[in-house]
Design a protein around this motif. Structure first.
Motif, PDB file in Angstrom:
ATOM      1  N   ILE A 150       0.856  -1.192   0.000  1.00 11.05           N
ATOM      2  CA  ILE A 150       0.000   0.000   0.000  1.00 11.05           C
ATOM      3  C   ILE A 150       0.892   1.242   0.000  1.00 11.05           C
ATOM      4  CG2 ILE A 150      -1.748   1.330   1.259  1.00 11.05           C
ATOM      5  CD1 ILE A 150      -2.629  -1.292   2.581  1.00 11.05           C
ATOM      6  N   ARG A 151       0.581   2.158  -0.860  1.00 12.58           N
ATOM      7  CA  ARG A 151       1.205   3.485  -0.780  1.00 12.58           C
ATOM      8  C   ARG A 151       0.173   4.406  -0.131  1.00 12.58           C
ATOM      9  NH1 ARG A 151       3.585   3.741  -5.309  1.00 12.58           N
ATOM     10  NH2 ARG A 151       5.682   3.510  -4.447  1.00 12.58           N
ATOM     11  N   LEU A 152       0.570   5.073   0.942  1.00 12.66           N
ATOM     12  CA  LEU A 152      -0.369   5.784   1.794  1.00 12.66           C
ATOM     13  C   LEU A 152       0.067   7.223   2.009  1.00 12.66           C
ATOM     14  CD1 LEU A 152      -2.809   5.679   3.837  1.00 12.66           C
ATOM     15  CD2 LEU A 152      -1.151   4.898   5.543  1.00 12.66           C
ATOM     16  N   TRP A 153      -0.892   8.135   1.958  1.00 12.84           N
ATOM     17  CA  TRP A 153      -0.630   9.545   2.243  1.00 12.84           C
ATOM     18  C   TRP A 153      -1.389   9.939   3.507  1.00 12.84           C
ATOM     19  CZ3 TRP A 153      -0.789   7.534  -2.577  1.00 12.84           C
ATOM     20  CH2 TRP A 153       0.218   7.919  -3.485  1.00 12.84           C
ATOM     21  N   LEU A 154      -0.653  10.481   4.497  1.00  8.32           N
ATOM     22  CA  LEU A 154      -1.236  10.950   5.746  1.00  8.32           C
ATOM     23  C   LEU A 154      -1.077  12.458   5.861  1.00  8.32           C
ATOM     24  CD1 LEU A 154       0.127   8.305   8.303  1.00  8.32           C
ATOM     25  CD2 LEU A 154      -2.014   8.233   7.003  1.00  8.32           C
ATOM     26  N   LYS A 155      -2.046  13.094   6.489  1.00 13.46           N
ATOM     27  CA  LYS A 155      -1.959  14.522   6.738  1.00 13.46           C
ATOM     28  C   LYS A 155      -0.986  14.782   7.872  1.00 13.46           C
ATOM     29  CE  LYS A 155      -4.909  18.563   7.535  1.00 13.46           C
ATOM     30  NZ  LYS A 155      -6.310  19.003   7.766  1.00 13.46           N
ATOM     31  N   LYS A 156      -0.086  15.710   7.665  1.00 12.98           N
ATOM     32  CA  LYS A 156       0.895  16.021   8.704  1.00 12.98           C
ATOM     33  C   LYS A 156       0.213  16.584   9.945  1.00 12.98           C
ATOM     34  CE  LYS A 156       5.332  16.838   6.434  1.00 12.98           C
ATOM     35  NZ  LYS A 156       6.356  17.867   6.120  1.00 12.98           N
ATOM     36  N   GLY A 157       0.738  16.205  11.092  1.00 10.01           N
ATOM     37  CA  GLY A 157       0.219  16.726  12.353  1.00 10.01           C
ATOM     38  C   GLY A 157      -0.904  15.885  12.914  1.00 10.01           C
ATOM     39  N   SER A 158      -1.936  15.621  12.110  1.00 11.79           N
ATOM     40  CA  SER A 158      -3.093  14.865  12.599  1.00 11.79           C
ATOM     41  C   SER A 158      -3.006  13.378  12.276  1.00 11.79           C
ATOM     42  CB  SER A 158      -4.382  15.420  11.984  1.00 11.79           C
ATOM     43  OG  SER A 158      -4.395  15.212  10.585  1.00 11.79           O
ATOM     44  N   PHE A 159      -2.180  13.010  11.292  1.00 12.24           N
ATOM     45  CA  PHE A 159      -2.025  11.630  10.826  1.00 12.24           C
ATOM     46  C   PHE A 159      -3.305  11.076  10.209  1.00 12.24           C
ATOM     47  CE2 PHE A 159       0.888  12.264  14.406  1.00 12.24           C
ATOM     48  CZ  PHE A 159       2.092  12.088  13.765  1.00 12.24           C
ATOM     49  N   GLN A 160      -4.189  11.961   9.790  1.00  8.54           N
ATOM     50  CA  GLN A 160      -5.412  11.518   9.130  1.00  8.54           C
ATOM     51  C   GLN A 160      -5.082  10.924   7.759  1.00  8.54           C
ATOM     52  OE1 GLN A 160      -7.719  15.089   8.900  1.00  8.54           O
ATOM     53  NE2 GLN A 160      -8.480  14.949  11.000  1.00  8.54           N
ATOM     54  N   PRO A 161      -5.560   9.706   7.459  1.00 10.72           N
ATOM     55  CA  PRO A 161      -5.343   9.150   6.121  1.00 10.72           C
ATOM     56  C   PRO A 161      -6.074   9.989   5.079  1.00 10.72           C
ATOM     57  CG  PRO A 161      -6.830   7.752   7.395  1.00 10.72           C
ATOM     58  CD  PRO A 161      -6.311   8.779   8.335  1.00 10.72           C
ATOM     59  N   GLN A 162      -5.402  10.279   3.982  1.00 11.36           N
ATOM     60  CA  GLN A 162      -5.974  11.090   2.920  1.00 11.36           C
ATOM     61  C   GLN A 162      -6.340  10.250   1.699  1.00 11.36           C
ATOM     62  OE1 GLN A 162      -6.296  14.789   3.507  1.00 11.36           O
ATOM     63  NE2 GLN A 162      -6.169  13.601   5.402  1.00 11.36           N
ATOM     64  N   ARG A 163      -5.400   9.427   1.253  1.00 12.16           N
ATOM     65  CA  ARG A 163      -5.629   8.576   0.092  1.00 12.16           C
ATOM     66  C   ARG A 163      -4.600   7.460   0.106  1.00 12.16           C
ATOM     67  NH1 ARG A 163      -2.908  13.038  -1.185  1.00 12.16           N
ATOM     68  NH2 ARG A 163      -1.182  12.987  -2.669  1.00 12.16           N
ATOM     69  N   ALA A 164      -4.835   6.471  -0.749  1.00 11.02           N
ATOM     70  CA  ALA A 164      -3.936   5.313  -0.802  1.00 11.02           C
ATOM     71  C   ALA A 164      -3.966   4.708  -2.192  1.00 11.02           C
ATOM     72  CB  ALA A 164      -4.337   4.267   0.238  1.00 11.02           C
ATOM     73  N   GLU A 165      -2.876   4.034  -2.524  1.00 11.36           N
ATOM     74  CA  GLU A 165      -2.815   3.193  -3.712  1.00 11.36           C
ATOM     75  C   GLU A 165      -2.606   1.763  -3.250  1.00 11.36           C
ATOM     76  OE1 GLU A 165      -0.855   6.309  -6.965  1.00 11.36           O
ATOM     77  OE2 GLU A 165       0.412   4.791  -5.999  1.00 11.36           O
ATOM     78  N   TYR A 166      -3.469   0.862  -3.701  1.00 15.47           N
ATOM     79  CA  TYR A 166      -3.316  -0.549  -3.387  1.00 15.47           C
ATOM     80  C   TYR A 166      -2.545  -1.190  -4.537  1.00 15.47           C
ATOM     81  CZ  TYR A 166      -6.980   0.548   0.001  1.00 15.47           C
ATOM     82  OH  TYR A 166      -7.702   1.104   1.027  1.00 15.47           O
ATOM     83  N   LEU A 167      -1.384  -1.765  -4.208  1.00 16.87           N
ATOM     84  CA  LEU A 167      -0.448  -2.222  -5.228  1.00 16.87           C
ATOM     85  C   LEU A 167      -0.427  -3.744  -5.340  1.00 16.87           C
ATOM     86  CD1 LEU A 167       2.501   0.129  -4.173  1.00 16.87           C
ATOM     87  CD2 LEU A 167       0.668   0.620  -5.804  1.00 16.87           C
ATOM     88  N   GLY A 168       0.042  -4.224  -6.498  1.00 21.09           N
ATOM     89  CA  GLY A 168       0.146  -5.652  -6.730  1.00 21.09           C
ATOM     90  C   GLY A 168       1.314  -6.278  -6.008  1.00 21.09           C
ATOM     91  N   LEU A 169       1.550  -7.564  -6.265  1.00 20.19           N
ATOM     92  CA  LEU A 169       2.588  -8.304  -5.553  1.00 20.19           C
ATOM     93  C   LEU A 169       3.989  -7.780  -5.837  1.00 20.19           C
ATOM     94  CD1 LEU A 169       1.265 -11.961  -5.997  1.00 20.19           C
ATOM     95  CD2 LEU A 169       1.152 -10.538  -3.945  1.00 20.19           C
ATOM     96  N   ASN A 170       4.151  -7.082  -6.965  1.00 15.97           N
ATOM     97  CA  ASN A 170       5.470  -6.525  -7.279  1.00 15.97           C
ATOM     98  C   ASN A 170       5.731  -5.201  -6.576  1.00 15.97           C
ATOM     99  OD1 ASN A 170       3.833  -4.766  -8.688  1.00 15.97           O
ATOM    100  ND2 ASN A 170       4.603  -5.309 -10.717  1.00 15.97           N
ATOM    101  N   GLY A 171       4.718  -4.680  -5.888  1.00 19.22           N
ATOM    102  CA  GLY A 171       4.874  -3.418  -5.166  1.00 19.22           C
ATOM    103  C   GLY A 171       4.891  -2.202  -6.064  1.00 19.22           C
ATOM    104  N   LYS A 172       4.548  -2.374  -7.335  1.00 24.38           N
ATOM    105  CA  LYS A 172       4.608  -1.255  -8.279  1.00 24.38           C
ATOM    106  C   LYS A 172       3.289  -1.016  -9.019  1.00 24.38           C
ATOM    107  CE  LYS A 172       9.560  -1.922  -9.117  1.00 24.38           C
ATOM    108  NZ  LYS A 172      10.618  -2.224 -10.122  1.00 24.38           N
ATOM    109  N   THR A 173       2.648  -2.085  -9.457  1.00 18.17           N
ATOM    110  CA  THR A 173       1.422  -1.964 -10.238  1.00 18.17           C
ATOM    111  C   THR A 173       0.271  -1.491  -9.365  1.00 18.17           C
ATOM    112  OG1 THR A 173       2.154  -3.802 -11.637  1.00 18.17           O
ATOM    113  CG2 THR A 173      -0.162  -3.154 -11.784  1.00 18.17           C
ATOM    114  N   VAL A 174      -0.378  -0.418  -9.763  1.00 18.86           N
ATOM    115  CA  VAL A 174      -1.532   0.098  -9.023  1.00 18.86           C
ATOM    116  C   VAL A 174      -2.774  -0.700  -9.406  1.00 18.86           C
ATOM    117  CG1 VAL A 174      -3.002   2.092  -8.577  1.00 18.86           C
ATOM    118  CG2 VAL A 174      -0.530   2.400  -8.888  1.00 18.86           C
ATOM    119  N   LEU A 175      -3.387  -1.354  -8.428  1.00 20.11           N
ATOM    120  CA  LEU A 175      -4.609  -2.121  -8.650  1.00 20.11           C
ATOM    121  C   LEU A 175      -5.846  -1.254  -8.437  1.00 20.11           C
ATOM    122  CD1 LEU A 175      -3.641  -5.383  -6.705  1.00 20.11           C
ATOM    123  CD2 LEU A 175      -3.322  -4.892  -9.146  1.00 20.11           C
TER     124      LEU A 175
END
Length: 231
Positions: A150-175
């Protein structure tokens, strides 16, 4: 001299802890799904259909999901114990063990509504940051997770999740891509009440929290037998 060394070591330790990406993910987990006992009502909207579930949670490794709508699906309940996922099929009159990664409906996987924990399931590294966000890469360190990377973006300070990319087994392909939206005060904290999931074909599904509140459960509530009998 010893005092200066002690102060320097303490400062280094505090800084290292503050910069620990795994701790950021733990805080994000507590925003999305507190490590306590809760009951939620959620609506899953997909291009295929709309369903309503009553979700019972104890900690972050026990989830019992009871289907409420549509009426034709009543009795198709689900149970997660750690990373084991069971689903009861009334027509067959038996439960089946499924994968957390298996499709529930539309772009939503079984694990999207049952195992929402990141902390402990993934090795976390910081990839980059901006003035507002920090970008993390999560690599699964256990079997039978919903997503291997998973590639994950968190808001600084609050650590609120903003968005994510769920990736394949190779860690690169965006599913799929996920967006944490509609932050509201729910169950004592500011939490995202909508998870939008989009696949590479731009097909979109939504998981919406309709209600959420604390409730006590015994461990015996989370059994296959109880899952099969819930209406």
């Amino acid at each position: 001299m010893k005092t200066l060394l002690a102060i320097s070591f303490l400062t280094f330790s505090l800084t290292a802890k503050a910069e620990d990406p795994a701790e950021w993910v733990k805080k994000a987990d507590n925003i999305r799904n507190p490590a306590a006992t809760y009951e939620m009502k959620i609506k899953v909207e997909t291009p295929e259909n709309t369903s309503v579930f009553q979700v019972h949670l104890k900690g972050q490794d026990k989830t019992l999901i009871v289907t409420q709508e549509p009426a034709r699906d009543k009795g198709r309940n689900m149970l997660m114990l750690d990373r084991d996922f069971h689903a009861y099929v009334p027509n067959l009159k038996r439960s089946m063990r499924l994968s957390l990664a298996q499709k529930l409906s539309g772009q939503v996987a079984n694990g999207d509504i049952s195992r929402t924990r990141w902390y402990g399931d993934y090795t976390v590294t910081k990839e980059s940051e901006t003035a507002d966000e920090v970008q993390l890469l999560l690599k699964g360190n256990k079997d039978n997770l919903t997503y291997a990377w998973i590639r994950l973006w968190l808001k600084k300070g609050s650590f609120q999740p903003q968005r994510a990319e769920y990736l394949g087994l190779n860690g690169k392909t965006v599913l799929k891509r996920a967006f944490f939206e509609d932050y509201k005060n729910v169950a004592g904290a500011l939490r995202p009440t909508t998870l939008k999931i989009e696949d590479t074909n731009k097909q979109v599904s939504h998981i919406r929290i309709l209600s959420m509140g604390k409730r006590d459960y015994s461990d015996s509530f989370f059994t296959v037998r109880n899952m099969e009998s819930m209406k």
